[in-house]
Design an enzyme around this catalytic site. Structure first.
Site, short mmCIF file in Angstrom:
data_model
loop_
_atom_site.label_atom_id
_atom_site.label_comp_id
_atom_site.label_asym_id
_atom_site.label_seq_id
_atom_site.Cartn_x
_atom_site.Cartn_y
_atom_site.Cartn_z
N ASP A 71 15.62 -29.94 -2.53
CA ASP A 71 15.96 -30.70 -3.73
C ASP A 71 17.34 -31.31 -3.47
O ASP A 71 18.35 -30.61 -3.43
CB ASP A 71 15.98 -29.76 -4.95
CG ASP A 71 16.26 -30.51 -6.25
OD1 ASP A 71 16.95 -31.56 -6.20
OD2 ASP A 71 15.83 -30.05 -7.31
N TYR A 106 17.73 -24.59 -10.06
CA TYR A 106 17.80 -25.27 -11.36
C TYR A 106 16.83 -24.56 -12.33
O TYR A 106 15.70 -24.23 -11.95
CB TYR A 106 17.42 -26.75 -11.17
CG TYR A 106 17.02 -27.45 -12.43
CD1 TYR A 106 17.90 -27.56 -13.50
CD2 TYR A 106 15.74 -27.98 -12.58
CE1 TYR A 106 17.53 -28.18 -14.68
CE2 TYR A 106 15.36 -28.62 -13.75
CZ TYR A 106 16.25 -28.71 -14.80
OH TYR A 106 15.88 -29.31 -15.96
N LYS A 150 19.33 -38.47 -12.21
CA LYS A 150 20.73 -38.11 -12.01
C LYS A 150 21.48 -39.20 -11.23
O LYS A 150 21.53 -40.32 -11.69
CB LYS A 150 20.78 -36.74 -11.32
CG LYS A 150 19.90 -35.68 -12.02
CD LYS A 150 20.38 -35.38 -13.41
CE LYS A 150 19.51 -34.55 -14.32
NZ LYS A 150 18.25 -34.02 -13.92
N ARG A 209 -1.62 -47.14 -12.30
CA ARG A 209 -1.40 -45.72 -11.98
C ARG A 209 -1.43 -45.54 -10.47
O ARG A 209 -0.64 -44.79 -9.89
CB ARG A 209 -2.46 -44.82 -12.65
CG ARG A 209 -2.39 -43.39 -12.14
CD ARG A 209 -3.14 -42.34 -12.97
NE ARG A 209 -4.35 -42.79 -13.59
CZ ARG A 209 -5.51 -43.04 -12.95
NH1 ARG A 209 -5.60 -42.90 -11.63
NH2 ARG A 209 -6.57 -43.44 -13.61
#
Ligand code: PLP
Length: 388
Positions: A183, A110, A208, A57
């Site tokens: 973004d 978004y 994406k 982690r």
């Protein structure tokens, strides 16, 4: 890895995309970083960590390779990889905002980003104002002195392909003592590097274009300031929504071909946008590469290409728009974007349904295309047939 060539000049984008953070494996010479599918690491005595790895982690070598590569291709100092784009956004916002703080967000953000502000942070006392970021006077007016922690930018935006001037917004953020967050999912670092234009933080849904093959969900943050990088890394570990090793490896593999894919996405999208612009059943086309787009000049100044996303409005209304989405064959009806295959969707009923009734509601007759890298003649024929 060195970031310069033999003459000492900095490496170009495609070289960094293929090599940054990725030395051949010292044991075998493998030219691709292995998938370190491991949760914990043997220590050489208590506290004797090898290379800083103790628990995956906190850090994992495959993720480290991805994080270094992301930092290099965004011209940043620190990259951090997450389980999704929204996990990256959540880590950033919880690292820099506290109850009572305020964020300026785009009026066409978004839908998932808007949901995070409207339905999650609002309950924790973080306020927001949605503004048209192309209107710099409105952005200045929305800033609350001493309270606004960030101006959140999406350019080009999802799904209306709005363009905002990153350098101008960075100036407003600096004066207000706020962070400028961009973004960069739609543009990708190949087409636009916000940190070089004055932004403080770059956010990605690596799901994406960066991943590029519709086979992995992921997110990233990249920053220029190492201190902010440390703060985010602390929260990344404290909150735990990290990218797993296989996801990090797939994303890293996608990055290697980002530049060639983006060149083709841009060329295909421009041809699609021009075809739609001339089509009698289309009332409006949104693509920053079209001279008619209100943000065309700013996009040409801050981007090296206009991207692979195109949206349009059907002249015959909502039902006609929905029907087109069901009639294409090559364009697959689906959410998401940025993969090699072309996708079509109806934002009002799909990706942006959560914005219904809010200032971010999208037009009902809107269709969004993620133009892939197939043969352009096949894509044009498919759309032409579907429009009738
Ligand atoms: N930002 C933009 C512009 C997006 O389009 C998306 C997802 O569609 C996200 C952020 C969220 O990313 P993810 O779906 O990887 O959580």
């Amino acid at each position: 890895m060195t970031k310069a060539n033999r003459s000492g000049e900095p490496l170009g984008f495609s070289s960094l995309a293929i090599h940054a953070g990725q030395e051949p494996d010292p044991l075998t010479g493998a030219v691709v970083p292995p998938i370190y599918q491991v949760s914990t690491y043997k220590q050489d005595g208590v506290g004797g960590l090898r290379g800083g790895y103790e628990y995956s982690r906190s850090a994992n070598p495959t993720r480290t390779a991805l994080e270094e590569c992301l930092a290099a291709i965004e011209a940043g100092r620190r990259g951090l990889a997450f389980a999704s784009g929204l996990a990256a956004e959540d880590c950033l916002l919880r690292s820099v905002c506290a109850p009572g703080d305020h964020v300026v967000i785009p009026s066409d953000a978004y839908g998932g980003t808007f949901r995070l502000f409207g339905k999650v942070y609002q309950r924790w006392g973080v306020e927001w104002t949605a503004v048209d970021l192309a209107d710099l006077a409105a952005v200045r007016a929305a800033v609350r002195p001493g309270k606004t922690r960030a101006i959140w930018v999406e350019t080009p935006s999802n799904p209306l392909l709005g363009v905002s001037d990153i350098a101008a917004l960075a100036g407003i953020a600096r004066e207000a003592g706020a962070l400028l967050v961009v973004d960069n999912t739609f543009a990708t670092p190949y087409l636009q590097q916000p940190l070089t234009l004055g932004a403080d933080v770059v956010v990605h849904s690596t799901t994406k274009y960066i991943g590029g093959h519709s086979d992995v969900v992921g997110g990233a943050l990249v920053v220029a300031d190492p201190e902010l990088g440390e703060r985010l890394a602390f929260h990344q570990n404290a909150m735990g929504a990290v990218a797993g090793p296989f996801d990090a490896w797939l994303t890293l593999r996608g990055i290697k071909t980002l530049s060639v894919r983006m060149d083709r996405h841009c060329a295909n999208a421009e041809a699609v946008a021009r075809m739609l612009e001339a089509h009698p059943k289309v009332s409006e086309v949104y693509y920053p590469g079209l001279e008619s787009h209100p943000g065309h000049e700013i996009a040409a100044k801050q981007m090296r290409g206009f991207g692979g996303m195109v949206s349009f409005r059907h002249a015959e209304g909502e039902n006609a728009a929905v029907e087109v989405c069901g009639r294409t064959r090559l364009f697959i009806l689906g959410e998401s974007l940025g993969g090699v295959e072309s996708l079509i969707e109806h934002p009002g009923r799909m990706t942006h349904a959560s914005a219904a009734g809010s200032p971010l509601e999208v037009p009902a007759d809107l269709v969004r295309l993620s133009v892939g890298i197939e043969e352009i003649d096949d894509l044009l024929a498919d759309l032409g047939r579907a429009l009738g």
